[in-house]
Design an enzyme around this catalytic site. Structure first.
Site, PDB file in Angstrom:
ATOM      1  N   GLU A   1       0.892  -1.169   0.000  1.00 27.64           N
ATOM      2  CA  GLU A   1       0.000   0.000   0.000  1.00 27.64           C
ATOM      3  C   GLU A   1       0.919   1.205   0.000  1.00 27.64           C
ATOM      4  O   GLU A   1       1.567   1.508   1.003  1.00 27.64           O
ATOM      5  CB  GLU A   1      -0.925  -0.026   1.227  1.00 27.64           C
ATOM      6  CG  GLU A   1      -2.076   0.960   1.124  1.00 27.64           C
ATOM      7  CD  GLU A   1      -1.729   2.314   1.702  1.00 27.64           C
ATOM      8  OE1 GLU A   1      -1.408   3.220   0.896  1.00 27.64           O
ATOM      9  OE2 GLU A   1      -1.778   2.474   2.920  1.00 27.64           O
TER      10      GLU A   1
ATOM     11  N   CYS B   1      -1.968   8.880   2.775  1.00 28.21           N
ATOM     12  CA  CYS B   1      -1.952   8.426   1.387  1.00 28.21           C
ATOM     13  C   CYS B   1      -3.314   8.604   0.736  1.00 28.21           C
ATOM     14  O   CYS B   1      -3.401   8.762  -0.486  1.00 28.21           O
ATOM     15  CB  CYS B   1      -1.507   6.965   1.321  1.00 28.21           C
ATOM     16  SG  CYS B   1      -2.413   5.868   2.429  1.00 28.21           S
TER      17      CYS B   1
END
Length: 470
Positions: A242, A276
């Site tokens: 990720e 993010c």
């Protein structure tokens, strides 16, 4: 946490991890880490704990996981303060993060048995089914920005599936790493089932190569993802990545501008923009651009910088002075490339890693605000003449983590979100966020694999076919 450690050799000295208070720039506690041989020894003990844990009935695993949720809630003020001291998270945000971790533990305690139940398959005769077996020790390389949530997001499903785990946390949050280890131990999990390795990044490849490590998960930068992918690929070990994001939100011409600006500000300012999945690029149709600029600037003004220990503070310092200087440099270079500054953009004259909520408009290709990930409280407005062009701009990115559509027509937004945007997650009239009940992950340079929900628990199991002929 106070285990006896053998002396480190001169060739493998123990690292020392020094904490710096982002709000003041003053040094905090220094932690003695693990030399490489010690880290390998810990992994070996974790593998031994796995051999017993994998045989533990899932109901017993669930009972321990619910106790972990209880520990988290009981010690929430302590853990929130630790996050504030180590990476600058405002206290209220830290409390919310701990509660999210507790909910995550309870979710997988409740759902894992259903997710992992044998799945019968009709093959027209013999008995056949799919079963889900644990893999072993999962090594997690985790970032500092959500120092508890990122860890529990992987740890709860991983342990409920019958695996063990070792954590290599970011070097600026060693206290959080050890506190998480304490949570599982206090909740009654076997002592070596979940361990934190206080090691430098240069030792990660050696840990991946350790024969007692079965799989790897990383949340971090694209550069870190490339290095870990090389090591995991070379060792032929399963990997979930990720990575970064440059999440685009489309602001359509039928949007309620005030509501859209509220969602946009929330999306951009989560964790001080150090996320993010924070909204970063707001692609606005030309017809509503001027109104949206004014509205978003007003919403960002509601995020003044403040003492992160104050429960009312919504914008604390960034994680480090280095991180602050990096994002300011991106702002300066974007302005030099033709962007306009609507608010913020000035480094305050005081110690610490402070940066104000900042809004840039007239952002175009070639500017860092357009092309790169902005990891801080800086929003970028990009003009588009129509819906089709807005979609093209959103997709013209190396990243593909989250995305959003802000519109007065939910059906229009659903069509764009479901069919047009190249991202692992697309939210309509809401800011993108992680949730234990929904799969989380991206495409392109934002990584691969999924966390959360049933998809997340399946990443680190052996999906095994069994056929029994009578």
């Amino acid at each position: 946490m106070n285990e006896h450690r053998p002396p480190a050799s001169s060739t493998d000295p123990r690292p020392h991890l020094a904490v710096v208070d982002p709000a003041t720039g003053q040094p905090g506690r220094t932690y003695e880490g693990h030399a490489r041989p010690e880290a390998h020894a810990i992994i070996a003990r974790t593998r031994s704990a796995f051999e017993k844990w994998r045989l533990t009935p899932i109901e017993a695993r669930a009972a321990q996981m619910r106790k972990a949720a209880e520990v988290l809630r009981r010690r929430a003020p302590e853990f929130a303060r630790l996050m504030t001291d180590e990476m600058g998270k405002p206290h209220a945000d830290g409390l919310a993060e701990v509660e999210k971790c507790a909910f995550n533990c309870e979710f997988f305690a409740d759902k894992a048995a259903d997710f992992l139940a044998r799945r019968p398959v009709d093959v027209g005769g013999p008995k056949a089914f799919v079963t889900y077996n644990p893999l072993g020790v999962v090594l997690a390389v985790m970032p500092w920005n959500f120092p508890f949530w990122q860890v529990f997001r992987f740890a709860a499903p991983t342990l409920m599936a019958g695996n063990a785990a070792v954590l290599k946390h970011a070097s600026n949050v060693p206290g959080c790493a050890l506190a998480i280890e304490e949570v599982f131990r206090e909740a009654g999990f076997p002592a070596d089932l979940f361990r934190s390795l206080l090691i430098p990044g240069r030792d990660v490849a050696a840990m991946i190569d350790d024969p007692n490590v079965a799989a790897v998960t990383l949340t971090g930068s694209v550069g870190a993802g490339r290095e870990v992918a090389k090591a995991a690929g070379g060792a032929l070990k399963k990997l979930v990545l990720e990575l970064g994001g440059s999440d685009a939100y489309l602001v359509l011409d039928d949007a309620d501008i005030d509501k859209a600006a509220t969602i946009a500000a929330t999306a951009r300012m989560v964790n001080g923009g150090q996320s993010c999945i924070a909204g970063k690029r707001f692609i606005v149709l030309k017809a509503v651009k001027a109104a949206f600029e004014t509205a978003l600037a007003e919403k960002l003004a509601a995020y003044p910088m403040g003492d992160p220990h104050d429960p009312a503070t919504k914008l604390g310092p960034l994680s480090s002075v280095h991180a602050r200087d990096e994002i300011h440099d991106q702002v300066v270079r974007s302005l030099a490339g033709g962007a306009r500054l609507l608010c913020g953009g000035q480094i305050p004259d005081k110690p610490g890693a402070w940066y104000p909520a900042t809004l840039l408009t007239d952002v175009r290709p070639g500017q860092p605000a357009h092309d790169d990930e902005l990891f801080g409280p800086v929003a970028a407005i990009i003009e588009a003449p129509d819906e089709a062009t807005a979609i093209k701009i959103a997709n013209d990115s190396d990243f593909g983590l989250g995305s959003g559509v802000l519109t007065g027509d939910p059906e229009r937004g659903e069509r764009i979100a479901a069919e047009a945007l190249e991202a692992g997650m697309s939210f309509v009239n809401a800011n993108v966020r992680s949730d234990p009940r929904l799969p989380f992950g991206g495409v392109k340079h934002s990584g691969y694999g999924r966390e959360c929900a049933d998809f997340g628990i399946y990443e680190f199991v052996n999906v095994k076919t069994v056929l029994v002929q009578g």
